[in-house]
Design an enzyme around this catalytic site. Sequence first.
Site, PDB file in Angstrom:
ATOM      1  N   ARG A   1       0.849  -1.227   0.056  1.00  0.00           N
ATOM      2  CA  ARG A   1      -0.039   0.011  -0.058  1.00  0.00           C
ATOM      3  C   ARG A   1       0.853   1.334  -0.020  1.00  0.00           C
ATOM      4  NH1 ARG A   1      -3.929  -0.715   4.989  1.00  0.00           N
ATOM      5  NH2 ARG A   1      -4.876   1.291   4.363  1.00  0.00           N
TER       6      ARG A   1
ATOM      7  N   ASN B   1      -7.846   7.662   7.276  1.00  0.00           N
ATOM      8  CA  ASN B   1      -7.177   7.179   6.391  1.00  0.00           C
ATOM      9  C   ASN B   1      -5.615   7.398   6.602  1.00  0.00           C
ATOM     10  OD1 ASN B   1      -9.470   7.111   4.708  1.00  0.00           O
ATOM     11  ND2 ASN B   1      -8.910   8.943   3.664  1.00  0.00           N
TER      12      ASN B   1
ATOM     13  N   ASP C   1      -3.271   7.345   4.169  1.00  0.00           N
ATOM     14  CA  ASP C   1      -2.597   7.809   3.030  1.00  0.00           C
ATOM     15  C   ASP C   1      -2.133   9.004   3.214  1.00  0.00           C
ATOM     16  OD1 ASP C   1      -5.555   7.764   1.522  1.00  0.00           O
ATOM     17  OD2 ASP C   1      -4.453   9.683   2.137  1.00  0.00           O
TER      18      ASP C   1
ATOM     19  N   HIS D   1      -5.907   7.020  12.872  1.00  0.00           N
ATOM     20  CA  HIS D   1      -5.460   5.513  12.558  1.00  0.00           C
ATOM     21  C   HIS D   1      -4.064   5.509  12.172  1.00  0.00           C
ATOM     22  CE1 HIS D   1     -10.049   4.253  11.927  1.00  0.00           C
ATOM     23  NE2 HIS D   1      -9.574   4.713  13.334  1.00  0.00           N
TER      24      HIS D   1
ATOM     25  N   CYS E   1       9.246   2.260  16.218  1.00  0.00           N
ATOM     26  CA  CYS E   1      10.113   1.240  16.580  1.00  0.00           C
ATOM     27  C   CYS E   1       9.542   0.783  17.970  1.00  0.00           C
ATOM     28  CB  CYS E   1      11.543   1.808  16.984  1.00  0.00           C
ATOM     29  SG  CYS E   1      12.631   0.664  18.025  1.00  0.00           S
TER      30      CYS E   1
ATOM     31  N   CYS F   1      16.189  -0.013  13.423  1.00  0.00           N
ATOM     32  CA  CYS F   1      15.698   1.330  13.800  1.00  0.00           C
ATOM     33  C   CYS F   1      16.830   2.316  13.698  1.00  0.00           C
ATOM     34  CB  CYS F   1      15.160   1.368  15.422  1.00  0.00           C
ATOM     35  SG  CYS F   1      14.927   2.995  16.073  1.00  0.00           S
TER      36      CYS F   1
ATOM     37  N   GLY G   1     -16.923  10.465   2.842  1.00  0.00           N
ATOM     38  CA  GLY G   1     -16.240   9.266   2.411  1.00  0.00           C
ATOM     39  C   GLY G   1     -15.961   7.921   3.458  1.00  0.00           C
TER      40      GLY G   1
ATOM     41  N   ASN H   1     -21.239  11.301   0.955  1.00  0.00           N
ATOM     42  CA  ASN H   1     -20.681  10.006   0.741  1.00  0.00           C
ATOM     43  C   ASN H   1     -21.316   9.355  -0.572  1.00  0.00           C
ATOM     44  OD1 ASN H   1     -18.997   7.871   2.177  1.00  0.00           O
ATOM     45  ND2 ASN H   1     -21.065   6.797   2.348  1.00  0.00           N
TER      46      ASN H   1
ATOM     47  N   ALA I   1     -17.253  12.223  -3.954  1.00  0.00           N
ATOM     48  CA  ALA I   1     -16.661  13.194  -3.257  1.00  0.00           C
ATOM     49  C   ALA I   1     -15.773  14.258  -3.887  1.00  0.00           C
ATOM     50  CB  ALA I   1     -15.685  12.571  -2.164  1.00  0.00           C
TER      51      ALA I   1
HETATM   52  C1  BV8 Z   1     -10.821   1.173  19.457  1.00  0.00           C
HETATM   53  C2  BV8 Z   1      -5.967   1.047  10.056  1.00  0.00           C
HETATM   54  C3  BV8 Z   1     -10.629   1.327  21.898  1.00  0.00           C
HETATM   55  C4  BV8 Z   1      -5.577  -0.050   9.412  1.00  0.00           C
HETATM   56  C5  BV8 Z   1      -8.026   1.095  10.768  1.00  0.00           C
HETATM   57  C6  BV8 Z   1     -17.256  -4.800  18.182  1.00  0.00           C
HETATM   58  C7  BV8 Z   1     -16.432  -6.108  18.117  1.00  0.00           C
HETATM   59  C8  BV8 Z   1     -14.923  -5.949  18.083  1.00  0.00           C
HETATM   60  C9  BV8 Z   1     -14.434  -4.409  18.202  1.00  0.00           C
HETATM   61  C10 BV8 Z   1     -15.346  -3.483  18.204  1.00  0.00           C
HETATM   62  C11 BV8 Z   1     -16.664  -3.463  18.247  1.00  0.00           C
HETATM   63  N1  BV8 Z   1     -17.257  -2.270  18.240  1.00  0.00           N
HETATM   64  C12 BV8 Z   1     -16.260  -1.442  18.159  1.00  0.00           C
HETATM   65  C13 BV8 Z   1     -15.055  -2.047  18.121  1.00  0.00           C
HETATM   66  C14 BV8 Z   1     -13.808  -1.438  17.984  1.00  0.00           C
HETATM   67  C15 BV8 Z   1     -13.226  -1.515  16.557  1.00  0.00           C
HETATM   68  C16 BV8 Z   1     -14.493  -1.399  15.467  1.00  0.00           C
HETATM   69  O1  BV8 Z   1     -14.846  -0.326  15.042  1.00  0.00           O
HETATM   70  N2  BV8 Z   1     -14.532  -2.454  15.000  1.00  0.00           N
HETATM   71  C17 BV8 Z   1     -15.618  -2.520  13.895  1.00  0.00           C
HETATM   72  C18 BV8 Z   1     -15.236  -3.426  12.672  1.00  0.00           C
HETATM   73  C19 BV8 Z   1     -16.789  -2.981  14.406  1.00  0.00           C
HETATM   74  N3  BV8 Z   1     -12.517  -0.282  16.606  1.00  0.00           N
HETATM   75  C20 BV8 Z   1     -11.181  -0.373  16.952  1.00  0.00           C
HETATM   76  O2  BV8 Z   1     -10.764  -1.293  17.492  1.00  0.00           O
HETATM   77  C21 BV8 Z   1     -10.673   0.923  17.313  1.00  0.00           C
HETATM   78  N4  BV8 Z   1      -9.839   1.249  18.474  1.00  0.00           N
HETATM   79  O3  BV8 Z   1     -11.804   1.075  19.590  1.00  0.00           O
HETATM   80  O4  BV8 Z   1      -9.751   1.421  20.711  1.00  0.00           O
HETATM   81  C22 BV8 Z   1     -11.038   2.840  22.213  1.00  0.00           C
HETATM   82  C23 BV8 Z   1     -12.069   3.453  21.787  1.00  0.00           C
HETATM   83  C24 BV8 Z   1     -12.353   4.580  21.954  1.00  0.00           C
HETATM   84  C25 BV8 Z   1     -11.559   5.303  22.712  1.00  0.00           C
HETATM   85  C26 BV8 Z   1     -10.177   4.815  22.921  1.00  0.00           C
HETATM   86  C27 BV8 Z   1      -9.895   3.521  22.742  1.00  0.00           C
HETATM   87  C28 BV8 Z   1      -9.475   1.234  16.003  1.00  0.00           C
HETATM   88  C29 BV8 Z   1      -9.998   1.124  14.697  1.00  0.00           C
HETATM   89  C30 BV8 Z   1      -8.964   1.370  13.622  1.00  0.00           C
HETATM   90  C31 BV8 Z   1      -8.574   0.106  13.033  1.00  0.00           C
HETATM   91  N5  BV8 Z   1      -7.907   0.712  11.939  1.00  0.00           N
HETATM   92  N6  BV8 Z   1      -7.262   1.431   9.547  1.00  0.00           N
HETATM   93  C32 BV8 Z   1      -5.349   0.382   7.986  1.00  0.00           C
HETATM   94  O5  BV8 Z   1      -5.856   1.185   7.342  1.00  0.00           O
HETATM   95  O6  BV8 Z   1      -4.807  -0.608   7.354  1.00  0.00           O
HETATM   96  S1  BV8 Z   1      -9.839   1.115  10.209  1.00  0.00           S
HETATM   97  C33 BV8 Z   1      -9.938   1.407   8.873  1.00  0.00           C
HETATM   98  O7  BV8 Z   1     -11.556   1.386   8.495  1.00  0.00           O
HETATM   99  C34 BV8 Z   1      -9.514   2.333   8.087  1.00  0.00           C
HETATM  100  O8  BV8 Z   1      -8.930   2.951   8.950  1.00  0.00           O
HETATM  101  C35 BV8 Z   1     -10.661   3.122   7.442  1.00  0.00           C
HETATM  102  O9  BV8 Z   1     -10.580   4.377   7.033  1.00  0.00           O
HETATM  103  C36 BV8 Z   1     -11.585   2.730   8.618  1.00  0.00           C
HETATM  104  C37 BV8 Z   1     -13.014   3.001   8.206  1.00  0.00           C
HETATM  105  O10 BV8 Z   1     -13.514   2.545   6.986  1.00  0.00           O
HETATM  106  P1  BV8 Z   1     -13.874   3.753   5.943  1.00  0.00           P
HETATM  107  O11 BV8 Z   1     -12.952   4.825   5.991  1.00  0.00           O
HETATM  108  O12 BV8 Z   1     -15.244   3.853   6.477  1.00  0.00           O
HETATM  109  O13 BV8 Z   1     -13.728   2.857   4.671  1.00  0.00           O
HETATM  110  P2  BV8 Z   1     -14.743   2.159   4.146  1.00  0.00           P
HETATM  111  O14 BV8 Z   1     -14.205   1.045   3.004  1.00  0.00           O
HETATM  112  O15 BV8 Z   1     -15.627   1.113   5.203  1.00  0.00           O
HETATM  113  O16 BV8 Z   1     -16.055   3.047   3.365  1.00  0.00           O
HETATM  114  C38 BV8 Z   1     -15.759   3.798   2.549  1.00  0.00           C
HETATM  115  C39 BV8 Z   1     -17.019   4.719   2.043  1.00  0.00           C
HETATM  116  O17 BV8 Z   1     -16.727   5.401   1.125  1.00  0.00           O
HETATM  117  C40 BV8 Z   1     -18.369   3.790   1.593  1.00  0.00           C
HETATM  118  O18 BV8 Z   1     -19.312   4.222   2.541  1.00  0.00           O
HETATM  119  C41 BV8 Z   1     -18.311   4.089   0.237  1.00  0.00           C
HETATM  120  O19 BV8 Z   1     -19.804   4.310  -0.124  1.00  0.00           O
HETATM  121  C42 BV8 Z   1     -17.774   5.529   0.143  1.00  0.00           C
HETATM  122  N7  BV8 Z   1     -17.249   5.892  -1.028  1.00  0.00           N
HETATM  123  C43 BV8 Z   1     -16.674   5.204  -2.295  1.00  0.00           C
HETATM  124  N8  BV8 Z   1     -16.253   5.854  -3.162  1.00  0.00           N
HETATM  125  C44 BV8 Z   1     -16.592   7.270  -2.944  1.00  0.00           C
HETATM  126  C45 BV8 Z   1     -17.078   7.159  -1.659  1.00  0.00           C
HETATM  127  N9  BV8 Z   1     -17.613   8.171  -1.123  1.00  0.00           N
HETATM  128  C46 BV8 Z   1     -17.676   9.410  -1.821  1.00  0.00           C
HETATM  129  N10 BV8 Z   1     -16.973   9.383  -2.864  1.00  0.00           N
HETATM  130  C47 BV8 Z   1     -16.446   8.293  -3.536  1.00  0.00           C
HETATM  131  N11 BV8 Z   1     -15.838   8.494  -4.696  1.00  0.00           N
END
Ligand code: BV8
Length: 234
Positions: A59, A92, A94, A109, A117, A136, A175, A202, A220
């Site tokens: 990526r 994001n 990126d 994120h 490190c 590192c 988005g 979105n 977007a």
């Molecule tokens: C946390 C880095 C505690 C990686 C990412 C139940 C069970 C287990 C866990 C949980 C749960 N409920 C909540 C949780 C916690 C969990 C979570 O949310 N899980 C989900 C799956 C249920 N969250 C966590 O673990 C977070 N940490 O909770 O710690 C805490 C909480 C609060 C305070 C302190 C501590 C950590 C989450 C971070 C994970 N890392 N990214 C990587 O990038 O490789 S998340 C990953 O998803 C990306 O960062 C991404 O940005 C993010 C969200 O996805 P989207 O950006 O929305 O992307 P997606 O593809 O889903 O959607 C794209 C949208 O764009 C669509 O709607 C589409 O229609 C639209 N689109 C497409 N094209 C266009 C467009 N819109 C406009 N124009 C276009 N052209």
Amino acid sequence: MAKFDHIVILTGAGVSAESGVATFRDAGGLWEQHRIEDVATPEGFQRNPALVYDFYNQRRAKLGTVEPNGAHTALARLQAEHNGRVTLITQNVDNLHERGGFSGVMHMHGELTKARCMACASVHQWMDAFDGATPCPTCTHTALRPHIVWFGEMPFHMDMIADALGDADLFISIGTSGNVYPAAGFVQEVRARGAAHTVEINLEPSAGASLFAECRHGPAATLVPDFVDEILGD
Ligand code: BV8
């Protein structure tokens, strides 16, 4: 359009989609090619670090082949011309908001272009590939990991984000599918803390669309420049 002072923006993968950066949950997205638990959790990294290094190295390499789109540059124009504060929080990893001209992006994120490190906690700008054998630059231990927030890990800048959400008078979500917390809950925090106007931009209604006072659905790179024109009164 009403005059706003503090505009707070949350972006997700959809803001970079028209630049050619894969989203997560759209057809052909990243989570179709990889299981989240294998490439975006600490457990997955523990189990198979080579797979995770490769997932992020690929990526990161792709970043050099894509350009910011009209949504990224419109948000930078808003920051430059708005007579008030503009806070940009992105999910994001990126660097397209920066390359589109926005300064001070909050990457809750983490960032593809950084390595952290695990031995000395130093963070380094990193544009090339690295893995478990890369030393590192600070402590020479071979303990570098992607500076990315994985599922189950604490997002970055949460205190600053909470302050911004409590102070916003316009909150724009761009988005994002509204599936990942805590980001998906920001609109509720804004609504609970004041009388801010809330707007979702979105491609299609997100999981949280009903929580927004206003929704604009479409690409977007078209809708964001139009909305910025409206805010700036162009
Ligand atoms: C946390 C880095 C505690 C990686 C990412 C139940 C069970 C287990 C866990 C949980 C749960 N409920 C909540 C949780 C916690 C969990 C979570 O949310 N899980 C989900 C799956 C249920 N969250 C966590 O673990 C977070 N940490 O909770 O710690 C805490 C909480 C609060 C305070 C302190 C501590 C950590 C989450 C971070 C994970 N890392 N990214 C990587 O990038 O490789 S998340 C990953 O998803 C990306 O960062 C991404 O940005 C993010 C969200 O996805 P989207 O950006 O929305 O992307 P997606 O593809 O889903 O959607 C794209 C949208 O764009 C669509 O709607 C589409 O229609 C639209 N689109 C497409 N094209 C266009 C467009 N819109 C406009 N124009 C276009 N052209």
